[in-house]
Structures are given as structure tokens and as C-alpha cells.
Write an enzyme that holds these catalytic residues in place. Structure first.
Site, PDB file in Angstrom:
ATOM      1  N   LYS A   1       6.470   4.604   5.604  1.00 26.75           N
ATOM      2  CA  LYS A   1       6.383   5.428   4.624  1.00 26.75           C
ATOM      3  C   LYS A   1       4.789   5.906   4.873  1.00 26.75           C
ATOM      4  O   LYS A   1       4.466   7.408   4.719  1.00 26.75           O
ATOM      5  CB  LYS A   1       5.953   4.739   3.236  1.00 26.75           C
ATOM      6  CG  LYS A   1       7.261   4.157   2.854  1.00 26.75           C
ATOM      7  CD  LYS A   1       8.318   5.193   2.760  1.00 26.75           C
ATOM      8  CE  LYS A   1       8.189   5.957   1.376  1.00 26.75           C
ATOM      9  NZ  LYS A   1       9.511   6.888   0.993  1.00 26.75           N
TER      10      LYS A   1
ATOM     11  N   GLY B   1      19.115  12.035  -0.689  1.00 29.23           N
ATOM     12  CA  GLY B   1      19.445  10.577  -1.009  1.00 29.23           C
ATOM     13  C   GLY B   1      19.779  10.413  -2.421  1.00 29.23           C
ATOM     14  O   GLY B   1      19.126   9.595  -3.014  1.00 29.23           O
TER      15      GLY B   1
ATOM     16  N   TYR C   1      -2.800  -0.213   2.067  1.00 24.09           N
ATOM     17  CA  TYR C   1      -2.649  -1.412   2.685  1.00 24.09           C
ATOM     18  C   TYR C   1      -3.471  -1.270   3.914  1.00 24.09           C
ATOM     19  O   TYR C   1      -3.812  -0.212   4.327  1.00 24.09           O
ATOM     20  CB  TYR C   1      -1.146  -1.512   3.122  1.00 24.09           C
ATOM     21  CG  TYR C   1      -0.159  -2.213   1.788  1.00 24.09           C
ATOM     22  CD1 TYR C   1       0.022  -3.514   1.517  1.00 24.09           C
ATOM     23  CD2 TYR C   1       0.322  -1.215   0.870  1.00 24.09           C
ATOM     24  CE1 TYR C   1       0.735  -4.015   0.517  1.00 24.09           C
ATOM     25  CE2 TYR C   1       0.909  -1.625  -0.104  1.00 24.09           C
ATOM     26  CZ  TYR C   1       1.043  -2.964  -0.071  1.00 24.09           C
ATOM     27  OH  TYR C   1       1.872  -3.290  -1.504  1.00 24.09           O
TER      28      TYR C   1
ATOM     29  N   GLY D   1      20.564   6.866  -4.013  1.00 23.06           N
ATOM     30  CA  GLY D   1      19.451   5.782  -4.261  1.00 23.06           C
ATOM     31  C   GLY D   1      19.138   5.678  -5.776  1.00 23.06           C
ATOM     32  O   GLY D   1      19.390   6.495  -6.590  1.00 23.06           O
TER      33      GLY D   1
ATOM     34  N   ALA E   1      14.949  10.632  -0.115  1.00 19.51           N
ATOM     35  CA  ALA E   1      15.786   9.817   0.977  1.00 19.51           C
ATOM     36  C   ALA E   1      14.857   9.216   1.877  1.00 19.51           C
ATOM     37  O   ALA E   1      13.808   9.888   2.414  1.00 19.51           O
ATOM     38  CB  ALA E   1      16.813  10.266   1.600  1.00 19.51           C
ATOM     39  N   SER E   2      14.994   7.724   2.023  1.00 22.76           N
ATOM     40  CA  SER E   2      14.058   7.058   3.154  1.00 22.76           C
ATOM     41  C   SER E   2      14.935   5.711   3.740  1.00 22.76           C
ATOM     42  O   SER E   2      15.448   5.116   2.789  1.00 22.76           O
ATOM     43  CB  SER E   2      12.774   6.694   2.408  1.00 22.76           C
ATOM     44  OG  SER E   2      12.141   6.106   3.449  1.00 22.76           O
TER      45      SER E   2
ATOM     46  N   PHE F   1       1.345  -6.615  -8.050  1.00 21.70           N
ATOM     47  CA  PHE F   1       1.704  -5.276  -7.723  1.00 21.70           C
ATOM     48  C   PHE F   1       1.777  -4.224  -9.057  1.00 21.70           C
ATOM     49  O   PHE F   1       2.021  -4.793  -9.949  1.00 21.70           O
ATOM     50  CB  PHE F   1       2.913  -4.927  -6.699  1.00 21.70           C
ATOM     51  CG  PHE F   1       3.991  -6.030  -7.198  1.00 21.70           C
ATOM     52  CD1 PHE F   1       5.052  -5.202  -8.038  1.00 21.70           C
ATOM     53  CD2 PHE F   1       4.381  -7.263  -6.903  1.00 21.70           C
ATOM     54  CE1 PHE F   1       6.369  -5.936  -8.580  1.00 21.70           C
ATOM     55  CE2 PHE F   1       5.460  -7.941  -7.412  1.00 21.70           C
ATOM     56  CZ  PHE F   1       6.424  -7.286  -8.272  1.00 21.70           C
TER      57      PHE F   1
ATOM     58  N   ARG G   1     -10.919  -4.628  -1.939  1.00 23.88           N
ATOM     59  CA  ARG G   1     -11.902  -3.925  -2.675  1.00 23.88           C
ATOM     60  C   ARG G   1     -11.938  -4.451  -4.285  1.00 23.88           C
ATOM     61  O   ARG G   1     -10.881  -4.811  -4.671  1.00 23.88           O
ATOM     62  CB  ARG G   1     -11.613  -2.493  -2.422  1.00 23.88           C
ATOM     63  CG  ARG G   1      -9.947  -2.181  -2.920  1.00 23.88           C
ATOM     64  CD  ARG G   1      -9.632  -0.788  -2.475  1.00 23.88           C
ATOM     65  NE  ARG G   1     -10.389   0.174  -2.965  1.00 23.88           N
ATOM     66  CZ  ARG G   1     -10.139   1.521  -2.327  1.00 23.88           C
ATOM     67  NH1 ARG G   1      -9.394   1.752  -1.506  1.00 23.88           N
ATOM     68  NH2 ARG G   1     -10.790   2.635  -3.044  1.00 23.88           N
TER      69      ARG G   1
END
Length: 349
Positions: free
Chosen positions: A162, A10, A133, A13, A85-86, A222, A138
Site C-alpha cells: 500500500k 474492484g 508503520y 470487493g 482494487a488492490s 487500531f 509517538r
């Protein structure tokens, strides 16, 4: 070192291109996969923006995560593989398996080819999506022992993909990996210098803030990390003896609210960030907007949630030293201005 060959999957990217840059900079020969060899000129142009003209120290192979063809040839003769790559579809898939199956099966294809051709170690680019997730709220930060529950409520297809791809990778190594070693890098939101107009969703957030395209800041929290530090962590995970069989969270510090990010941009960038909003949007307004915009619906489960993660393991075991969150955000904004990717960039630059 200069005789060692590394495959980066990849390469077109955002993270892949920066991994190539970092490897070339420290003296490796690099091979990269792209879905079509027509993208070679585009990748070389991105590397040039990053200050590199690798010539024949970089070669290209065509391979797609959804097919076997090309992978044995791409991996043959390589000492290491960075599997970056994903699949990330531009729009919401109608069926989550459209993204889950290519992510998982593509990872297994790369690992099989690496095992069969004698590669020493594969570093898989996973994600905080595979860590933080589908769990109960917590107080403490997430770390590498945590795993996303793929059966948790309100999980996006990308988050599941993922998680399931990384799980499959560790299972493969345990059961049929032979002498092949595996490490994973799990980045939070990746920012930093853009090399061209093709970039990730996190960069799009900065672009939209700078362009004034958002009426306010969604109450989202995030992590931030610079893509150059993600690339350096890949190299450490690839070469450090202690990294074998380990996961590493890539985050530059405590998580941030989008409003805090906008304030950093206004403070550090001045005029080019004059349109960035610093007011927070009420959650009810976004819920209302989501009725008309499916993209907004994706963020609803995360509104107002406080999360955090720690980079202590990468710092302690590998000596990783990331840039600050603020510097990562500013580097993103500066590159958008420099490459004239903002509405007013002609005036701003």
C-alpha cells in the site's frame, strides 16, 4: 451529474461495492472492473442486498491489475476513476513481491489509462498502512503528512504494498500525469454492513468475536471506520475542488483495543454477541501460539502498541461527517446476523 460516468475498480470487493452503491444513489452512471465477467451476477446480488437494482446504469469490464489488457477500454469515456482494487492474497505470500508488484504496477496501469483517455481525477484507495508503520513510537496522532517507512522493521507485505503503490501514484502524477488529478483516501480498519459472504479481514474479526472463536482478545489497538463513510469520502475526494492533490485519513475517532470492541458488541447486540470474549490475552500466550500458527505471527509486532490518527483534515476541508466507531461495529454485527453468517444466526435472527 447523471450524465457523468465513474469507473470503480474492484467492484466485487467490500469497499468497491459500497462505492458503487453510493455513486448510484446520488445519480452517477457507474462502470466497474472485475477479474472475470462471471462475477457480474455476484456483484449485482451484493448491490441488491444494499438496496440497489441499477440495471443498465451499471456496466462491467474485465481487467486484472497484473495485465495491460482491458484497462484502456474500461477507462475510456469515464469522467472519474475510483481505484479501489488492490491485491490481498488469502494466505501469506512466499515472496512479498507477489503482492507489492501487482499493487504498484496495477495502480500505474490505471493512472496511465486515465491520463491517456482524459479522466478528470482519480481517487486512489490507499490505507492507514501507508501512514502509520515502520516508525518510532509517538504520543500524538498520525495525520496525512506521515508516511510509513517501507524499510522499517517487521512490516507486512500488505503494508509495504500500500505504501509503495501510493508513493508510485504521487510520483507518476508529479512527473507524467499531465492534466490528470489525484486524491487518496487512507482508511483505518473498515467495518459496517456486509453485503455478502466475501468480506475483509476486519469483518472476519467481528465474526470470530461473535462466534466465540477467539479464547480472548489480543492486545491490539487500531482504528475503526464505517465502509459507508469510506464510500462517501471517496465521493467528496472525487468532486471537491480542494481535494485535488490531497490525502485524506478515514477514521471515525480514537483507535480502540479489541477488548473495547468486544464490550461494545456485548452491550449493544445482546444475545447474538453472548460468546464474545472480553478478557485480554497475554502477549506471551500469543507468541507461543504463533509458533504453530503463521497468521498469529503477523500481529506480533503490533501487540500492545498504542496508535492513533486524526480525521480533522477530511472534516475541515471536505465537511466529512462519519458515523461513530460504535455504530460502525454494531452495523457490522447486525449485517452478519441478518445474512446468517454467524454460527448461531438462525437462532439469533
Amino acid at each position: 451529474m447523471s450524465n457523468e460516468l465513474v469507473l470503480v475498480t474492484g467492484g466485487s470487493g467490500f469497499i468497491g461495492a459500497h462505492c458503487i452503491l453510493h455513486l448510484l444513489e446520488v445519480g452517477y452512471h457507474v462502470r466497474t472492473t472485475v477479474r472475470s465477467l462471471k462475477r457480474e451476477l455476484e456483484v449485482r446480488a451484493m448491490l441488491k442486498v444494499g438496496g440497489s437494482n441499477p440495471g443498465d446504469r451499471l456496466s462491467f469490464f474485465a481487467a486484472d491489475l497484473t495485465a495491460e489488457a482491458g484497462w484502456p477500454e474500461a477507462v475510456a469515456g469515464c469522467d472519474f476513476v475510483l481505484h479501489v482494487a488492490s491485491p490481498l492474497p488469502p494466505s501469506l505470500p512466499k515472496n512479498e513481491n507477489e503482492i507489492i508488484i501487482p499493487a504498484r504496477e496495477g495502480t500505474l496501469r490505471v493512472l496511465r489509462a486515465a491520463r491517456d483517455t482524459g479522466v478528470k481525477r482519480v481517487v486512489l484507495t490507499s490505507s492507514f498502512a501507508a501512514i502509520g508503520y515502520g516508525q518510532k513510537p509517538r504520543n500524538g496522532p498520525f495525520n496525512e503528512t506521515d508516511w510509513t517507512d517501507p524499510n522499517g522493521d517487521d512490516l507486512m507485505a500488505y503494508t509495504k504494498s500500500k505504501t509503495l503503490a501510493e508513493r508510485a501514484a504521487w510520483d507518476f502524477i508529479a512527473k507524467e500525469g499531465g492534466r490528470l488529478e489525484l486524491s487518496t483516501v487512507n482508511p483505518v480498519g473498515v467495518f459496517g454492513p456486509v453485503l455478502g459472504p466475501d468480506y475483509s479481514a476486519s469483518i472476519l474479526l467481528i465474526q470470530r468475536l461473535m462466534d466465540g472463536a477467539l479464547p480472548g482478545c489480543p492486545k491490539l489497538n487500531f482504528g475503526v471506520v464505517d465502509v459507508r463513510d469510506v464510500a462517501s469520502l471517496h465521493l467528496l475526494a472525487m468532486t471537491h475542488p480542494a481535494a485535488k492533490g490531497e490525502r485524506f485519513l478515514a477514521t471515525a475517532g480514537d483507535f480502540m483495543w479489541i477488548r473495547e470492541m468486544a464490550e461494545v458488541l456485548k452491550d449493544r447486540m445482546g444475545e447474538p454477541a453472548r460468546r464474545a470474549p472480553t478478557k485480554e490475552l497475554p502477549n506471551w500466550l500469543l507468541r507461543l501460539a504463533s509458533l504453530r500458527d503463521p497468521a498469529i505471527k503477523l500481529i506480533l509486532p503490533e501487540l500492545g502498541k498504542v496508535k492513533n490518527a486524526t480525521n480533522a483534515k477530511a472534516v475541515r476541508m471536505l465537511g466529512w461527517t462519519p458515523r461513530s466507531r460504535e455504530d460502525a461495529l454494531v452495523a457490522t454485527a447486525e449485517s452478519l446476523v441478518r445474512l446468517r453468517l454467524l454460527k448461531d444466526s438462525s437462532k439469533a435472527s
